[in-house]
Design an enzyme around this catalytic site. Structure first.
Site, mmCIF file in Angstrom:
data_model
loop_
_atom_site.group_PDB
_atom_site.id
_atom_site.type_symbol
_atom_site.label_atom_id
_atom_site.label_comp_id
_atom_site.label_asym_id
_atom_site.label_seq_id
_atom_site.Cartn_x
_atom_site.Cartn_y
_atom_site.Cartn_z
ATOM 1 N N ASP A 54 0.814 -1.212 0.000
ATOM 2 C CA ASP A 54 0.000 0.000 0.000
ATOM 3 C C ASP A 54 0.850 1.266 0.000
ATOM 4 O O ASP A 54 0.483 2.276 -0.601
ATOM 5 C CB ASP A 54 -0.922 0.008 1.229
ATOM 6 C CG ASP A 54 -2.102 -0.939 1.059
ATOM 7 O OD1 ASP A 54 -2.245 -1.503 -0.042
ATOM 8 O OD2 ASP A 54 -2.871 -1.102 2.018
ATOM 9 N N GLY A 55 1.994 1.220 0.672
ATOM 10 C CA GLY A 55 2.857 2.391 0.701
ATOM 11 C C GLY A 55 3.345 2.764 -0.686
ATOM 12 O O GLY A 55 3.368 3.949 -1.059
ATOM 13 N N ASN A 128 -5.272 8.777 0.954
ATOM 14 C CA ASN A 128 -5.701 8.207 2.235
ATOM 15 C C ASN A 128 -6.078 9.265 3.268
ATOM 16 O O ASN A 128 -7.229 9.366 3.664
ATOM 17 C CB ASN A 128 -4.594 7.320 2.824
ATOM 18 C CG ASN A 128 -4.797 5.858 2.519
ATOM 19 O OD1 ASN A 128 -5.718 5.482 1.796
ATOM 20 N ND2 ASN A 128 -3.939 5.016 3.056
ATOM 21 N N ASP A 129 -5.090 10.039 3.725
ATOM 22 C CA ASP A 129 -5.372 10.912 4.863
ATOM 23 C C ASP A 129 -4.325 11.990 5.059
ATOM 24 O O ASP A 129 -3.227 11.951 4.515
ATOM 25 C CB ASP A 129 -5.490 10.083 6.156
ATOM 26 C CG ASP A 129 -4.312 9.153 6.385
ATOM 27 O OD1 ASP A 129 -3.171 9.549 6.073
ATOM 28 O OD2 ASP A 129 -4.519 8.025 6.854
ATOM 29 N N ARG A 139 2.394 15.584 24.932
ATOM 30 C CA ARG A 139 1.584 16.794 24.869
ATOM 31 C C ARG A 139 0.408 16.612 23.924
ATOM 32 O O ARG A 139 0.480 15.884 22.938
ATOM 33 C CB ARG A 139 2.453 17.973 24.397
ATOM 34 C CG ARG A 139 3.681 18.182 25.283
ATOM 35 C CD ARG A 139 4.494 19.369 24.812
ATOM 36 N NE ARG A 139 3.754 20.619 24.976
ATOM 37 C CZ ARG A 139 4.224 21.799 24.604
ATOM 38 N NH1 ARG A 139 5.408 21.886 24.035
ATOM 39 N NH2 ARG A 139 3.508 22.886 24.778
ATOM 40 N N ASP A 158 -4.251 13.474 20.975
ATOM 41 C CA ASP A 158 -2.892 13.209 20.511
ATOM 42 C C ASP A 158 -2.722 13.647 19.062
ATOM 43 O O ASP A 158 -1.599 13.822 18.590
ATOM 44 C CB ASP A 158 -2.563 11.718 20.639
ATOM 45 C CG ASP A 158 -2.298 11.310 22.080
ATOM 46 O OD1 ASP A 158 -2.203 12.203 22.942
ATOM 47 O OD2 ASP A 158 -2.195 10.101 22.343
ATOM 48 N N GLN A 228 3.500 9.455 4.504
ATOM 49 C CA GLN A 228 4.791 9.407 3.818
ATOM 50 C C GLN A 228 5.509 10.743 3.731
ATOM 51 O O GLN A 228 6.729 10.784 3.627
ATOM 52 C CB GLN A 228 4.593 8.863 2.395
ATOM 53 C CG GLN A 228 4.038 7.445 2.368
ATOM 54 C CD GLN A 228 3.923 6.912 0.956
ATOM 55 O OE1 GLN A 228 3.883 7.661 -0.009
ATOM 56 N NE2 GLN A 228 3.867 5.595 0.830
#
Length: 272
Positions: A54-55, A128-129, A139, A158, A228
């Protein structure tokens, strides 16, 4: 000119070996594409065959930018949500491509822009995102979200994931987000470990423009695209996200292949 396909190869020894076999078999019917040079994609290709996980597929999706060329993923990675076929069926799938016996699935992308001091410093499409989080794990990130110009809420978490339906089975799923079929016209907002438990994943129409402003002390904030490509964020940066006009075309060989992939990859009852 004879129909031919392009081949993009994962930087891995086994994938390189399989690609070598494929090139020797197909001869002039294929050409190896170097993703370091986006200007060298021939105009006459039937598709790009992506030999990798997938990458690699996500990398190629960004590499082709707005070119109207279908992609066919071949599973070499561990998950393979974006792969249509496997190594064992590679030659059968390629034969079907040359016979033009395939379907085209259209996947939406997100147009991501970052504006700093009135200047656009990022302008990228993702399949994807986009993920906003702190590089310092201890933090919380504070992300004020505006939908179509109207303030929604400030996620203290997060991080925050903004995903396409295609990306719903990636980081968003690991963070507790829903599985969304690629044909459902939506954008997914998934907070990562939210401080307020009532901040839950949210599905919105993909016609809704999103603006995200960093609040509190946004030092060490990172925007990661498709897992990526990363950008360091500054206080005052604004992130604008909307459905891209550029889709990704994916080759498929059966109408319900998405559900078969889903069952198999998530190991649901009946998955083989």
């Amino acid at each position: 000119m004879t129909d031919r396909i392009g081949i993009v190869i994962k930087n891995e020894e086994y994938a390189q070996e399989k690609a070598g076999e494929l090139v020797r078999t197909l001869g002039e019917k294929c050409v190896v594409i170097d993703t370091r040079d986006s200007g060298k994609i021939p105009d006459d290709l039937l598709c790009l065959v992506v030999l990798g996980g997938d990458g690699t597929f996500l990398h190629v999706a960004r590499f082709i930018e707005d070119r109207d060329i279908p992609l066919m993923g071949v599973k070499f990675g561990e998950v393979g949500f974006l792969a249509e076929t496997t190594e064992e069926r590679l030659y059968q799938a390629i034969e079907s491509v040359f016979k033009k016996e395939y379907l085209i699935q259209e996947r939406t992308r997100l147009d991501i822009k970052v504006v700093r001091n009135g200047e656009r410093i990022v302008d990228v499409d993702v399949l994807n995102d986009a993920v906003i989080n702190k590089s310092a794990l201890s933090r919380l990130a504070s992300c004020a979200v505006f939908l179509d110009g109207n303030y929604l809420t400030t996620f203290r978490a997060d991080g925050l994931i903004v995903a396409t339906p295609t990306g719903s089975t990636a980081y968003s799923l690991a963070a507790g987000g829903p599985v969304v079929h690629p044909e459902v016209p939506s954008i997914i907002l998934t907070p990562i470990c939210p401080f307020t438990l009532t901040n839950r994943p949210l599905l919105i129409p993909d016609s809704t423009p999103i603006e995200i402003r960093l609040e509190g002390s946004p030092e060490d904030m990172i925007l990661t695209l498709d897992g990526q490509e990363g950008f360091d964020m500054d206080p005052g940066d604004k992130i604008f996200i909307k459905k891209s006009r550029n889709i990704i075309k994916m080759i498929s060989f059966e109408n319900q292949s998405y559900f078969k992939v889903l069952k198999t990859r998530l190991h649901w009852s009946g998955g083989k």
